[in-house]
Design an enzyme around this catalytic site. Structure first.
Site, PDB file in Angstrom:
ATOM      1  N   SER A 106      -2.668  -2.141   0.531  1.00 22.36           N
ATOM      2  CA  SER A 106      -3.788  -2.201  -0.402  1.00 22.36           C
ATOM      3  C   SER A 106      -5.143  -1.998   0.272  1.00 22.36           C
ATOM      4  CB  SER A 106      -3.804  -3.537  -1.156  1.00 22.36           C
ATOM      5  OG  SER A 106      -4.284  -4.570  -0.341  1.00 22.36           O
ATOM      6  N   LYS A 157      -8.639  -9.136   1.895  1.00 23.11           N
ATOM      7  CA  LYS A 157      -9.319  -8.359   0.870  1.00 23.11           C
ATOM      8  C   LYS A 157     -10.821  -8.333   1.139  1.00 23.11           C
ATOM      9  CE  LYS A 157      -5.934  -7.306  -1.947  1.00 23.11           C
ATOM     10  NZ  LYS A 157      -4.916  -7.555  -0.941  1.00 23.11           N
TER      11      LYS A 157
END
Length: 241
Positions: free
Chosen positions: A162, A200
């Site tokens: 991701s 993230k």
């Protein structure tokens, strides 16, 4: 090695079965571990099943069986002494009396260049759907000294894709500087609901925190600020070809 929350839940279930003869309810487990939702308990139980500590008995409500306890308690993450203490991916390495010598400041690597220091590799981190944080000192990773700033640092192996548009690939090793705060736009290790960790980009949106992927295939996840704890900031990356 179990995470602190896994250990707490396993011992809570074990003690309740020993005392009452039946496992605790999910609400009791949630309250005992001071979690905000039962979904965190489900994830912890699944992790304990996968590691061979628990078994769910089919067709019976609240049916959990403790198969085994950690063989070496000294190597298992201990429960927090108070509920106000938050789970961390690794214990803070502080100098002075009581400091764990395994987690002191990065040191010169034996046999390595004078321009390298050793940083503890403590587990894997998801760059994708959050997975449970691990507390397991696997090895020492030699890191160029120029990559290391002030404070304590640790290394994590990345799983998932991701963050590929940020240059972070599956299998990379990221170097993390321990921190409890971060500016919007920084890539962080974020602990969600005290049970799951993910890598993230952090964005602040009013009273909420967005954990943003760097891959259009993944959606940005939005949480209340009280559900997310910053565990460190990305300061470097190591890749083996």
């Amino acid at each position: 090695m179990l995470t602190r929350k896994q250990y707490e839940l396993l011992m809570f279930i074990h003690e309740r079965i020993r005392e009452a003869g039946v496992p605790p309810s999910f609400d009791e487990m949630k309250d005992a571990l001071d979690l905000k939702s039962k979904s965190g308990i489900h994830r912890l139980i699944t992790a304990l099943e996968e590691r061979g500590f628990l078994r769910r008995m089919e067709k019976r409500a609240r049916a959990l069986e403790v198969i085994r306890l950690p063989e070496n308690m000294a190597e298992t993450a201990r429960p927090a002494t108070t509920r106000s203490q938050s789970q961390r991916i690794l214990p803070s390495a502080r100098h002075g009396r009581g400091a764990d010598p395994r987690h002191t400041s990065p040191r010169k690597a034996m046999g390595d260049s004078e321009n390298s220091v050793n940083v503890p590799m403590v587990g894997r981190i998801a760059a994708g759907t959050p997975i449970e944080a691990l507390q397991n000192r696997i090895a020492d990773v030699p890191v160029p000294s120029g990559m290391i700033g002030h404070g304590e640092h640790y290394a994590l192996e990345v799983t998932g894709d991701s963050m590929i548009n940020a240059g972070i690939l599956d299998g990379d090793t990221v170097i993390i500087q321990e921190a409890s705060t971060a500016s919007t736009g920084e890539i962080v290790v974020a602990l969600v609901d005290d049970t799951e960790a993910t890598l993230k980009r952090l964005r602040r949106r009013g009273d909420s925190i967005a954990l943003e992927a760097a891959n259009p295939a993944y959606e940005t996840r939005l949480y209340g600020a009280d559900r997310v704890k910053v565990q460190g900031k990305l300061v470097g990356l190591i890749r083996r070809y």
